[in-house]
Each structure stands twice: as structure tokens, then as C-alpha cells.
Write an enzyme that holds these catalytic residues in place. Structure first.
Site, PDB file in Angstrom:
ATOM      1  CG  HIS A 397      54.706  30.804 -55.363  1.00 32.59           C
ATOM      2  ND1 HIS A 397      55.972  30.288 -55.264  1.00 32.59           N
ATOM      3  CD2 HIS A 397      54.827  31.954 -56.066  1.00 32.59           C
ATOM      4  CE1 HIS A 397      56.823  31.087 -55.868  1.00 32.59           C
ATOM      5  NE2 HIS A 397      56.165  32.104 -56.375  1.00 32.59           N
ATOM      6  CG  ASP A 401      60.810  26.999 -55.389  1.00 30.88           C
ATOM      7  OD1 ASP A 401      60.004  27.444 -54.540  1.00 30.88           O
ATOM      8  OD2 ASP A 401      61.819  26.318 -55.108  1.00 30.88           O
TER       9      ASP A 401
END
Length: 425
Positions: A397, A401
Site C-alpha cells: 500500500h 493505491d
């Protein structure tokens, strides 16, 4: 008679220390030239250390699981002639030793057979009589034999070995299972059981544990799961296998999945990348080097299919087969186990419904494949039976995204559900 000292060889690539995985000899054994003495490990490569001379073992330089420096004393032998160690005061420097033979580098021990009951028994019944071992003496056996014995619930201390120096072979396990002589009485199915077994985490299992812990500690994972209708893809796969079975390798789903990754990554280059979190630099790659998670008897390994973008379906199929065989036979080389840019993990028929694969650090994405099942689906208002399969994928992450991850998997889904698009340029 003289003393010959064998030192831990320099395996190269700047390695300063290695882990001692297993001894194949013990103090007092007589060994021949080129006989296997020990197995050591660095990163994910196992190195077999042969003896450069014949002699008798006087001392071993460490215990399994111990980390030893390159150049440190590995083993000491009594040999005919002068040897390479002169008797001298402790302050005197030892004489230079003869260079040992080049170590044999492999990825893992030779795999154990998966269906022990079906293998022929090659050991005479007399060989399975209860062995005589000193209290605390560890039976000689390869890691593959030890793992298989654990899976079968066999205590190696009761098994007679027929190999060199009493080494226990797979055939000895077969003989023990067939004849059962010399074994401790087996407990009934509902009998209370006692006892504990402590298994040191060493060798490849230690490397896997450290790598997985490091990946989970350093990478903030998030997972995304999508189901895919692979009915048309499966029809195409079966058609191609039937048409080309005599001339080309058999196709599994993996080459199609690899092709889908190659095509989808053209629009999502941020997923074909590695993240150096110490330098805070993302490196994107033009080449698609696919790590293919592969289970071996020694543990999970990830051989790398290099330049998947440059191969057709059969080229990727042949390379996946070659790499898997190299891993399972213990012949994979170091450069075949590193350098991947994205990893594909498939549990095959055991794939379950959903999984949460761990990213292969320092990559930023891993695509997990779950099993294919037939399920009723609604298509154009009609209930029909379709072949469905889930992709369970994880992403870093910090780099990827959620929307990009979802869009990437949807692109892969579109390619697999309309397989003709895999080959459009």
C-alpha cells in the site's frame, strides 16, 4: 599420519558466513575422497561440501543450525602422509591447505517421493531389524528423509539404515513401513498420547521464516479478491492441448495467467516494480520476470521465469516445468531463485476460495490463484454452469493505491474471460 583441516570454502558473491544445515559424517567415521561431508546454506542455496582427501574424522567444527564464518575450520581429519596442519605451538600459523573441490550448489535437498506406499521395497527384510545406537546418537539421514519420516510419524531412531555409515534412505523407510520390525509399539487410535518433539528451525525453513517475517513487518499489505469466469479459457486450453499434444508441451492454466500478467502490466507498470524502502526508491522494470511460488520437500521456493514477455504460451509452459523440476530435484541455481519483479502463487487443486498471499519482498505485488470450480451462474437471465476461479492478490500500500490494484486485477480478469484478447497486439 598427519592432520588435514578442511575450512569453510568461499562460496562467492561476498558471502562472509553460512549456516551449517546437516552433517553427513560423525567423529570416528572413515571417509573417501569426494565423499559428502556436510550441507551448508546461504540465502536459499544449499551447498554440499565434499572431502578433498580420504581419512578419518577427528573433530567437527560446529552443530546443525550454527552460523559459521567463511574460512573457519569445518572439519579435521587424520590422513595418510603429512596432511596440511603441522604439529606446532598454538601461536604458530598453520601451513596452507590444499584447495578443496568446488562445492556443489543446489536449491534444496532431493525431494522425497509423494506416494511412499506405491514405491517398491528394495531393502531386504533383515535390514529393518531394530538398529543399535548409543543413547542420544542422531541417526544419519538427509533432510528429505527426515521430513518424510515426520510426515509418516516414523521415529528414525527405530529405523535401520542401509546407506553409507548406516545412513537412512527412502528405501529404509519403505522397508520399515512394510515390515514394521524393531519399532516402538504403535498407539491405538483412541489411546492417550504423551511426549513432545522439538524441531530446530534451521536451513531453508529458517530462511523462509525470516523472509516472511521481514515481508510482513516491512510491507503494509492489502488484499483484493475477484472471481473470474474461466470457462472459455479452459475450453481453449483443452483445445490447444488436444491439437498440439504430440509436438508441444502440455498447457496448464499457469502460462495463460502469466500471459495475462504480461499484457496487463503494460498499462500498470507501477505493479511490475520493487521498492527499496531504505533508499525510498521505486524501480519499475520493462522486463517481466515472474516469480512462480513452488513447493518443494524442503519448503517454499520461488524460481524466476525471466523475460516472460518474450515467450509464447508453450515457451512459458516449458520454462515453468523446467524450473519446478530444478527446485524439486535440488538442482536450481542461485540466479534462478532471484530477480523476480512480480510473483504468481498458485495452490492448484488445494487453492481454496480465498487466500492472502505474502508479498515477495522487495516486490510490490503478488497474484494468488485459487482453485477452479463449477458453479451455477446467471448469464443473460439464465442459470448456467460455469467454471469459476478466484484471484486473491496482495499489494504494497506504500506504492500501490487500492484503485490501481483493483483496476489491474479487472484488466487481468477481462483478458482471461475473453482469451482471444491475450494475443491481440
Amino acid at each position: 599420519m598427519g592432520i588435514h583441516v578442511i575450512k569453510m570454502p568461499d562460496i562467492g558473491e561476498g558471502i562472509a558466513e553460512v549456516e551449517l544445515v546437516e552433517w553427513h559424517v560423525k567423529v570416528g567415521d572413515s571417509v573417501a575422497e569426494d565423499q559428502l561431508l556436510a550441507e551448508v546454506m546461504t540465502d536459499k542455496a544449499t551447498v554440499e561440501i565434499p572431502s578433498p582427501v580420504a581419512g578419518r574424522i577427528l573433530a567437527l567444527g560446529g552443530a546443525p543450525g550454527q552460523v559459521m564464518p567463511v574460512g573457519g575450520e569445518l572439519i579435521r581429519l587424520e590422513v595418510e602422509g603429512a596432511g596440511n596442519l603441522k604439529e606446532a605451538p598454538a601461536t604458530a600459523a598453520p601451513q596452507p591447505q590444499a584447495a578443496p573441490p568446488a562445492p556443489v550448489v543446489t536449491a534444496a535437498p532431493a525431494p522425497a517421493p509423494q506416494a511412499p506406499a506405491a514405491r517398491p521395497v528394495a531393502v531386504a527384510a533383515a535390514a529393518v531389524a531394530a538398529p543399535r545406537r548409543e543413547p542420544g546418537e542422531k541417526p544419519l539421514a538427509s533432510p528429505a528423509v527426515r521430513q518424510r519420516a515426520r510426515e509418516l510419524g516414523v521415529e528414525l531412531q527405530y529405523v535401520q539404515g542401509s546407506g553409507p555409515a548406516g545412513r537412512i534412505l527412502h528405501e529404509d523407510l519403505d522397508a520399515w513401513l512394510t515390515h514394521g520390525q524393531g519399532a516402538a509399539p504403535a498407539a491405538a487410535g483412541y489411546a492417550a498420547r504423551a511426549g513432545e518433539q522439538q524441531i530446530p528451525v534451521i536451513g531453508l525453513r529458517r530462511q523462509i521464516a525470516r523472509k516472511m517475517a521481514d515481508a510482513k513487518r516491512r510491507i503494509p499489505h492489502f488484499s483484493y479478491v475477484e472471481e473470474i469466469d474461466v470457462s472459455d479459457l479452459e475450453d481453449l486450453r483443452q483445445h490447444l492441448n488436444a491439437k498440439h499434444c504430440a509436438q508441444r508441451p502440455r498447457l496448464t492454466l499457469l502460462p495463460f495467467l502469466i500471459r495475462a500478467l504480461v499484457v496487463a502490466l503494460r498499462d500498470f507498470p507501477q505493479l511490475n516494480a520493487r521498492y527499496d524502502d531504505e533508499a525510498e526508491v521505486i524501480t519499475r522494470f520493462g522486463a517481466v520476470h515472474v516469480g512462480v511460488a513452488t513447493q518443494s520437500d524442503a519448503g517454499l521456493m520461488v524460481p524466476v521465469l525471466r523475460h516472460a514477455e518474450s515467450r509464447d504460451l508453450w515457451g512459458n509452459a516449458a520454462e515453468v516445468t523446467r524450473l519446478a523440476e530444478a527446485v524439486r530435484s535440488g538442482k536450481a541455481q542461485r540466479d534462478e531463485l532471484s530477480g523476480s519483479t512480480i510473483t504468481l502463487s498458485s495452490l492448484g487443486a488445494l487453492g481454496g476460495i480465498v487466500s492472502t498471499p505474502v508479498i515477495n519482498h522487495p516486490e510490490v505485488a503478488i497474484v494468488g490463484v485459487n482453485r477452479m470450480v463449477e458453479r451455477p451462474m446467471v448469464v443473460n437471465g439464465q442459470i448456467v454452469v460455469r467454471k469459476m476461479m478466484n484471484l486473491s492478490s496482495s499489494f504494497d500500500h506504500r506504492v500501490v493505491d487500492g484503485m490501481d490494484a483493483a483496476a489491474f486485477i479487472q484488466a487481468v480478469r477481462g483478458l482471461l474471460e475473453h482469451p482471444a484478447t491475450l494475443f491481440l497486439e
